[in-house]
Design an enzyme around this catalytic site. Structure first.
Site, PDB file in Angstrom:
ATOM      1  N   HIS A 258       0.856  -1.187   0.000  1.00 17.76           N
ATOM      2  CA  HIS A 258       0.000   0.000   0.000  1.00 17.76           C
ATOM      3  C   HIS A 258       0.886   1.228   0.000  1.00 17.76           C
ATOM      4  O   HIS A 258       1.912   1.252   0.673  1.00 17.76           O
ATOM      5  CB  HIS A 258      -0.910   0.004   1.239  1.00 17.76           C
ATOM      6  CG  HIS A 258      -2.090   0.878   1.067  1.00 17.76           C
ATOM      7  ND1 HIS A 258      -2.027   2.237   1.231  1.00 17.76           N
ATOM      8  CD2 HIS A 258      -3.361   0.596   0.701  1.00 17.76           C
ATOM      9  CE1 HIS A 258      -3.220   2.751   0.982  1.00 17.76           C
ATOM     10  NE2 HIS A 258      -4.042   1.783   0.651  1.00 17.76           N
ATOM     11  N   ASP A 312      -7.734  -5.532   0.334  1.00 18.36           N
ATOM     12  CA  ASP A 312      -8.242  -6.500  -0.640  1.00 18.36           C
ATOM     13  C   ASP A 312      -7.876  -7.950  -0.318  1.00 18.36           C
ATOM     14  O   ASP A 312      -8.374  -8.863  -0.963  1.00 18.36           O
ATOM     15  CB  ASP A 312      -7.705  -6.165  -2.040  1.00 18.36           C
ATOM     16  CG  ASP A 312      -8.337  -4.899  -2.574  1.00 18.36           C
ATOM     17  OD1 ASP A 312      -9.555  -4.748  -2.386  1.00 18.36           O
ATOM     18  OD2 ASP A 312      -7.623  -4.066  -3.141  1.00 18.36           O
TER      19      ASP A 312
HETATM   20  N1  COA Z   1       4.140  -7.714  -3.985  1.00 20.09           N
HETATM   21  C1  COA Z   1       5.492  -7.705  -4.117  1.00 20.09           C
HETATM   22  N2  COA Z   1       6.215  -6.569  -4.097  1.00 20.09           N
HETATM   23  C2  COA Z   1       5.562  -5.425  -3.940  1.00 20.09           C
HETATM   24  C3  COA Z   1       4.172  -5.364  -3.781  1.00 20.09           C
HETATM   25  C4  COA Z   1       3.472  -6.576  -3.816  1.00 20.09           C
HETATM   26  N3  COA Z   1       2.136  -6.597  -3.700  1.00 20.09           N
HETATM   27  N4  COA Z   1       3.782  -4.091  -3.638  1.00 20.09           N
HETATM   28  C5  COA Z   1       4.908  -3.355  -3.703  1.00 20.09           C
HETATM   29  N5  COA Z   1       5.973  -4.163  -3.889  1.00 20.09           N
HETATM   30  C6  COA Z   1       7.376  -3.731  -4.011  1.00 20.09           C
HETATM   31  C7  COA Z   1       7.650  -3.292  -5.456  1.00 20.09           C
HETATM   32  O1  COA Z   1       8.078  -4.352  -6.253  1.00 20.09           O
HETATM   33  C8  COA Z   1       8.702  -2.249  -5.231  1.00 20.09           C
HETATM   34  O2  COA Z   1       9.914  -2.913  -4.981  1.00 20.09           O
HETATM   35  P1  COA Z   1      11.318  -2.312  -5.515  1.00 20.09           P
HETATM   36  O3  COA Z   1      11.444  -0.989  -4.818  1.00 20.09           O
HETATM   37  O4  COA Z   1      12.313  -3.317  -5.098  1.00 20.09           O
HETATM   38  O5  COA Z   1      11.163  -2.171  -6.988  1.00 20.09           O
HETATM   39  C9  COA Z   1       8.297  -1.565  -3.930  1.00 20.09           C
HETATM   40  O6  COA Z   1       7.560  -2.563  -3.211  1.00 20.09           O
HETATM   41  C10 COA Z   1       7.414  -0.355  -4.133  1.00 20.09           C
HETATM   42  O7  COA Z   1       6.312  -0.740  -4.961  1.00 20.09           O
HETATM   43  P2  COA Z   1       5.473   0.265  -5.828  1.00 20.09           P
HETATM   44  O8  COA Z   1       4.687  -0.495  -6.841  1.00 20.09           O
HETATM   45  O9  COA Z   1       6.371   1.358  -6.340  1.00 20.09           O
HETATM   46  O10 COA Z   1       4.530   0.861  -4.720  1.00 20.09           O
HETATM   47  P3  COA Z   1       3.305   1.803  -4.988  1.00 20.09           P
HETATM   48  O11 COA Z   1       3.122   2.599  -3.749  1.00 20.09           O
HETATM   49  O12 COA Z   1       3.461   2.540  -6.276  1.00 20.09           O
HETATM   50  O13 COA Z   1       2.102   0.796  -5.191  1.00 20.09           O
HETATM   51  C11 COA Z   1       0.363  -0.716  -4.773  1.00 20.09           C
HETATM   52  C12 COA Z   1       1.166   0.469  -4.236  1.00 20.09           C
HETATM   53  C13 COA Z   1      -0.816  -0.968  -3.848  1.00 20.09           C
HETATM   54  C14 COA Z   1      -0.202  -0.354  -6.179  1.00 20.09           C
HETATM   55  C15 COA Z   1       1.269  -1.947  -4.858  1.00 20.09           C
HETATM   56  O14 COA Z   1       1.669  -2.321  -3.562  1.00 20.09           O
HETATM   57  C16 COA Z   1       0.606  -3.112  -5.563  1.00 20.09           C
HETATM   58  O15 COA Z   1       0.649  -3.171  -6.801  1.00 20.09           O
HETATM   59  N6  COA Z   1      -0.002  -4.078  -4.804  1.00 20.09           N
HETATM   60  C17 COA Z   1      -0.693  -5.191  -5.416  1.00 20.09           C
HETATM   61  C18 COA Z   1      -2.058  -4.772  -5.901  1.00 20.09           C
HETATM   62  C19 COA Z   1      -3.009  -4.518  -4.770  1.00 20.09           C
HETATM   63  O16 COA Z   1      -3.151  -5.316  -3.861  1.00 20.09           O
HETATM   64  N7  COA Z   1      -3.706  -3.382  -4.871  1.00 20.09           N
HETATM   65  C20 COA Z   1      -4.714  -3.010  -3.889  1.00 20.09           C
HETATM   66  C21 COA Z   1      -4.308  -1.776  -3.160  1.00 20.09           C
HETATM   67  S1  COA Z   1      -5.405  -1.448  -1.822  1.00 20.09           S
END
Ligand code: COA
Length: 381
Positions: A258, A312
């Protein structure tokens, strides 16, 4: 100018609606802790709180509930429109179209009139669940069933969806889920709602734009993917291997992570309790054991990076037990989040300035148009 991808850490508005402490895992709506609201309040009471800032008096709540109950029905024209939608289409697309279509029926726009705002809130809160349930029956080739006036908000939605009156515990748990999903500050769909609101368009367009944004797998759509992932894992002892592979291939583990939280999302903890309550009463779901095993494995592997279960992760298991089909998980999220979107709509109107951010241009500098025969280019996709 410094670019902050995803606007991370960039404040774009002031808001008095919801506060998140991502380090402690605390969430409040208008100052009230989410745990207290989820156990004591009802979804309609919480909606009132979010939109008008204070808990309603008993009379205000009775009036609001009665108004919402009165406006649950949708026009036969909306139902006929839904009958023209492809049954194979995603219910979020159907919902987005239906929400936008309300703007055609209620086209008078008077966004500086408090009564107009109240009426629009009532209509959207009342009709969105009816639309979600109607599309579900229509795509199965059935006629939608009418709302039942003797049933409260959540019980009525489950009735319209499943065609049978649900156990009061199931309805109460569903109502609590709606409270948990009702608001979460400037997430992508709420930002979308505020941007649309800032143009002073009507609230139906505001909600339709937010529904479109919520549909994506990185936002509301993740709850569908979580169940698919748990089924792919299949059994608790395979959770570790799955996780290792996902991490090695840099794949996102759905339902984890998140932007705001560095600890377990407080809503995920409450949803997990609700799942357990449901399983104790109506029987287990084997995927729950897989989910727990995955969370346990992830604590060691993703926890150190601040990645924990989000809202979720357990919601899909709850919804499945309540008899809600998987592709309706996100529309159900929308039923609830419309409360937050409308709170932000109202707040945006109170101190509006149109959103118009800037960009850092990275394209080619000025060049001259050439006739086709003089061009020598391969297409850049
Ligand atoms: N599984 C594995 N790694 C994850 C992850 C996950 N669900 N969420 C984040 N990370 C890691 C990324 O790979 C990244 O690693 P790095 O720095 O080594 O490249 C780091 O954490 C930051 O991730 P990032 O995508 O830049 O974070 P964000 O703040 O932009 O995204 C979300 C937030 C919620 C979009 C992201 O955590 C995600 O895609 N989660 C899965 C989808 C989900 O459950 N969405 C519902 C949100 S309520």
């Amino acid at each position: 100018m410094t670019l902050r991808p995803g606007l991370e850490g960039v404040p774009v508005t002031q808001s008095a609606i919801c506060d998140i402490d991502g380090l402690q895992g605390n969430l409040t709506y208008r100052g009230y802790p989410i745990g207290e609201l989820a156990s004591q309040s009802s979804f309609l009471e919480t909606t009132y709180l979010l939109i008008w800032g204070d808990l309603p008096s008993p009379q205000q709540l009775r009036d609001f509930e009665a108004e919402v109950q009165m406006h649950r029905r949708v026009s036969f024209r909306v139902r006929d429109m839904m009958k023209c939608f492809p049954a194979s289409g995603h219910p979020m697309d159907a919902l987005q179209s239906c929400a936008a279509s309300l703007g055609l029926f209620y086209s008078r726009r008077a966004i500086d009139n408090p009564q107009y705002i109240y009426d629009a809130v009532v209509r959207l809160i009342a009709k969105i669940p009816t639309m979600v349930a109607a599309f579900q029956l229509i795509r199965k080739g059935q006629d939608p069933i009418q709302p039942r006036d003797d049933l409260a908000y959540s019980a009525n939605f489950l009735y319209m969806l499943t065609e049978k009156e649900q156990d009061p515990l199931a309805s109460r748990i569903f109502d609590r889920c709606l409270i948990l999903h009702a608001e979460h500050s400037l997430n992508a769909s709420t930002f979308s709602a505020r941007v649309t609101a800032s143009t002073l368009t009507d609230p139906y367009a505001v909600v339709a734009s937010a529904v479109g944004t919520l549909a994506g797998p990185l936002h509301g759509g993740a709850n569908e993917d979580v169940l698919a992932m748990l089924e792919e894992i299949g059994s608790p002892e395979k959770a570790g291997v799955y996780l290792d592979k996902a991490i090695a291939n840099k794949l996102k583990v759905m339902g984890f992570g998140h932007r705001e939280y560095r600890v377990k999302d407080p809503r995920a903890s409450i949803l997990q309790e609700l799942a357990e309550e449901l399983f104790a009463r109506f029987g287990k779901d084997e995927m729950y054991e897989v989910a727990k095993a995955l969370e346990n494995e992830a604590t060691h592997r993703l926890g150190p990076k601040g990645i924990f279960p989000n809202v979720d992760f357990y919601s899909g298991l709850v919804y499945r037990k309540l008899g809600i089909p998987r592709d309706l998980f996100t529309p159900v999220f929308a039923i609830s989040r419309v409360a937050g979107w409308l709170a932000h709509w109202r707040e945006q109107l109170g101190a509006n300035r149109i959103f118009r951010p800037s960009q850092i241009y990275t394209g080619v500098q000025a060049r001259r148009w050439m006739p086709p025969e003089e061009r020598n280019q391969t297409r850049n996709n």
